[in-house]
Motif scaffolding. Structure first.
Motif, PDB file in Angstrom:
ATOM      1  N   SER A   1       0.838  -1.197   0.000  1.00 47.30           N
ATOM      2  CA  SER A   1       0.000   0.000   0.000  1.00 47.30           C
ATOM      3  C   SER A   1       0.876   1.251   0.000  1.00 47.30           C
ATOM      4  O   SER A   1       0.637   2.194  -0.766  1.00 47.30           O
ATOM      5  CB  SER A   1      -0.911  -0.010   1.219  1.00 47.30           C
ATOM      6  OG  SER A   1      -1.638   1.180   1.304  1.00 47.30           O
ATOM      7  N   TYR A   2       1.881   1.282   0.841  1.00 48.05           N
ATOM      8  CA  TYR A   2       2.807   2.418   0.900  1.00 48.05           C
ATOM      9  C   TYR A   2       3.538   2.585  -0.428  1.00 48.05           C
ATOM     10  O   TYR A   2       3.634   3.688  -0.968  1.00 48.05           O
ATOM     11  CB  TYR A   2       3.808   2.209   2.036  1.00 48.05           C
ATOM     12  CG  TYR A   2       4.920   3.229   2.035  1.00 48.05           C
ATOM     13  CD1 TYR A   2       4.695   4.519   2.494  1.00 48.05           C
ATOM     14  CD2 TYR A   2       6.181   2.895   1.566  1.00 48.05           C
ATOM     15  CE1 TYR A   2       5.711   5.467   2.476  1.00 48.05           C
ATOM     16  CE2 TYR A   2       7.198   3.830   1.551  1.00 48.05           C
ATOM     17  CZ  TYR A   2       6.959   5.116   2.013  1.00 48.05           C
ATOM     18  OH  TYR A   2       7.974   6.036   1.978  1.00 48.05           O
ATOM     19  N   LYS A   3       4.038   1.484  -0.971  1.00 48.43           N
ATOM     20  CA  LYS A   3       4.810   1.512  -2.210  1.00 48.43           C
ATOM     21  C   LYS A   3       3.972   2.064  -3.368  1.00 48.43           C
ATOM     22  O   LYS A   3       4.413   2.962  -4.092  1.00 48.43           O
ATOM     23  CB  LYS A   3       5.292   0.102  -2.540  1.00 48.43           C
ATOM     24  CG  LYS A   3       6.010  -0.019  -3.859  1.00 48.43           C
ATOM     25  CD  LYS A   3       6.356  -1.472  -4.136  1.00 48.43           C
ATOM     26  CE  LYS A   3       6.868  -1.638  -5.552  1.00 48.43           C
ATOM     27  NZ  LYS A   3       7.074  -3.027  -5.890  1.00 48.43           N
ATOM     28  N   TYR A   4       2.769   1.559  -3.541  1.00 46.21           N
ATOM     29  CA  TYR A   4       1.952   1.985  -4.673  1.00 46.21           C
ATOM     30  C   TYR A   4       1.356   3.364  -4.472  1.00 46.21           C
ATOM     31  O   TYR A   4       1.122   4.075  -5.443  1.00 46.21           O
ATOM     32  CB  TYR A   4       0.876   0.944  -4.975  1.00 46.21           C
ATOM     33  CG  TYR A   4       1.469  -0.308  -5.570  1.00 46.21           C
ATOM     34  CD1 TYR A   4       2.258  -0.253  -6.710  1.00 46.21           C
ATOM     35  CD2 TYR A   4       1.274  -1.552  -4.987  1.00 46.21           C
ATOM     36  CE1 TYR A   4       2.830  -1.382  -7.253  1.00 46.21           C
ATOM     37  CE2 TYR A   4       1.828  -2.694  -5.528  1.00 46.21           C
ATOM     38  CZ  TYR A   4       2.605  -2.598  -6.664  1.00 46.21           C
ATOM     39  OH  TYR A   4       3.178  -3.728  -7.202  1.00 46.21           O
ATOM     40  N   THR A   5       1.132   3.771  -3.249  1.00 51.24           N
ATOM     41  CA  THR A   5       0.675   5.135  -2.995  1.00 51.24           C
ATOM     42  C   THR A   5       1.769   6.127  -3.374  1.00 51.24           C
ATOM     43  O   THR A   5       1.506   7.153  -4.006  1.00 51.24           O
ATOM     44  CB  THR A   5       0.288   5.316  -1.511  1.00 51.24           C
ATOM     45  OG1 THR A   5      -0.761   4.401  -1.201  1.00 51.24           O
ATOM     46  CG2 THR A   5      -0.157   6.720  -1.220  1.00 51.24           C
ATOM     47  N   LYS A   6       3.000   5.825  -3.015  1.00 56.12           N
ATOM     48  CA  LYS A   6       4.135   6.684  -3.357  1.00 56.12           C
ATOM     49  C   LYS A   6       4.322   6.745  -4.872  1.00 56.12           C
ATOM     50  O   LYS A   6       4.529   7.820  -5.441  1.00 56.12           O
ATOM     51  CB  LYS A   6       5.392   6.137  -2.683  1.00 56.12           C
ATOM     52  CG  LYS A   6       6.620   6.978  -2.876  1.00 56.12           C
ATOM     53  CD  LYS A   6       7.797   6.380  -2.113  1.00 56.12           C
ATOM     54  CE  LYS A   6       9.064   7.151  -2.384  1.00 56.12           C
ATOM     55  NZ  LYS A   6      10.220   6.535  -1.735  1.00 56.12           N
ATOM     56  N   GLU A   7       4.227   5.599  -5.534  1.00 59.70           N
ATOM     57  CA  GLU A   7       4.378   5.537  -6.988  1.00 59.70           C
ATOM     58  C   GLU A   7       3.260   6.326  -7.689  1.00 59.70           C
ATOM     59  O   GLU A   7       3.510   7.056  -8.642  1.00 59.70           O
ATOM     60  CB  GLU A   7       4.337   4.072  -7.425  1.00 59.70           C
ATOM     61  CG  GLU A   7       4.673   3.829  -8.867  1.00 59.70           C
ATOM     62  CD  GLU A   7       4.700   2.338  -9.164  1.00 59.70           C
ATOM     63  OE1 GLU A   7       3.864   1.900  -9.972  1.00 59.70           O
ATOM     64  OE2 GLU A   7       5.540   1.633  -8.571  1.00 59.70           O
TER      65      GLU A   7
ATOM     66  N   LYS B   1       1.607   8.844  -6.478  1.00 56.17           N
ATOM     67  CA  LYS B   1       1.838  10.273  -6.247  1.00 56.17           C
ATOM     68  C   LYS B   1       2.863  10.816  -7.230  1.00 56.17           C
ATOM     69  O   LYS B   1       2.704  11.915  -7.749  1.00 56.17           O
ATOM     70  CB  LYS B   1       2.300  10.501  -4.816  1.00 56.17           C
ATOM     71  CG  LYS B   1       2.759  11.895  -4.508  1.00 56.17           C
ATOM     72  CD  LYS B   1       1.933  12.529  -3.437  1.00 56.17           C
ATOM     73  CE  LYS B   1       2.437  13.894  -3.028  1.00 56.17           C
ATOM     74  NZ  LYS B   1       2.355  14.894  -4.053  1.00 56.17           N
ATOM     75  N   GLN B   2       3.909  10.045  -7.501  1.00 56.28           N
ATOM     76  CA  GLN B   2       4.929  10.481  -8.460  1.00 56.28           C
ATOM     77  C   GLN B   2       4.347  10.614  -9.860  1.00 56.28           C
ATOM     78  O   GLN B   2       4.624  11.587 -10.567  1.00 56.28           O
ATOM     79  CB  GLN B   2       6.098   9.499  -8.474  1.00 56.28           C
ATOM     80  CG  GLN B   2       6.924   9.525  -7.219  1.00 56.28           C
ATOM     81  CD  GLN B   2       7.971   8.430  -7.179  1.00 56.28           C
ATOM     82  OE1 GLN B   2       7.925   7.490  -7.972  1.00 56.28           O
ATOM     83  NE2 GLN B   2       8.918   8.536  -6.255  1.00 56.28           N
ATOM     84  N   ILE B   3       3.512   9.660 -10.260  1.00 60.10           N
ATOM     85  CA  ILE B   3       2.876   9.718 -11.575  1.00 60.10           C
ATOM     86  C   ILE B   3       1.946  10.923 -11.653  1.00 60.10           C
ATOM     87  O   ILE B   3       1.929  11.649 -12.648  1.00 60.10           O
ATOM     88  CB  ILE B   3       2.112   8.407 -11.859  1.00 60.10           C
ATOM     89  CG1 ILE B   3       3.098   7.263 -12.060  1.00 60.10           C
ATOM     90  CG2 ILE B   3       1.207   8.553 -13.077  1.00 60.10           C
ATOM     91  CD1 ILE B   3       2.461   5.889 -12.086  1.00 60.10           C
ATOM     92  N   GLU B   4       1.191  11.149 -10.598  1.00 57.78           N
ATOM     93  CA  GLU B   4       0.274  12.291 -10.566  1.00 57.78           C
ATOM     94  C   GLU B   4       1.032  13.611 -10.614  1.00 57.78           C
ATOM     95  O   GLU B   4       0.621  14.546 -11.315  1.00 57.78           O
ATOM     96  CB  GLU B   4      -0.575  12.229  -9.299  1.00 57.78           C
ATOM     97  CG  GLU B   4      -1.653  13.268  -9.245  1.00 57.78           C
ATOM     98  CD  GLU B   4      -2.548  13.106  -8.028  1.00 57.78           C
ATOM     99  OE1 GLU B   4      -2.983  14.141  -7.497  1.00 57.78           O
ATOM    100  OE2 GLU B   4      -2.804  11.967  -7.613  1.00 57.78           O
TER     101      GLU B   4
END
Length: 61
Positions: free
Chosen positions: A23-29, A31-34
């Protein structure tokens, strides 16, 4: 107490830990894409403004 716990408890705890990490990993990823998308949209918005400023500078001189 640890030895008396059923085996499935360890699997559940491991699943919770893995789920939290993913969850942490994909939330961070995400955010970077956004952030990259917002930056690109900002450039599309700012380009006409820059052109208008350049044209005003040429006309005023």
């Amino acid at each position: 107490m640890v030895a008396a716990s059923p085996w499935w408890v360890y699997i559940v705890v491991g699943g919770i830990i893995v789920s939290g990490y993913l969850s942490y990993k994909y939330t961070k990823e995400d955010k970077q894409i956004e952030d990259r998308w917002i930056e690109q949209e900002g450039e599309v918005f700012m380009e006409p403004i820059r052109k208008r400023r350049q044209n005003k500078g040429i006309v005023n001189e």
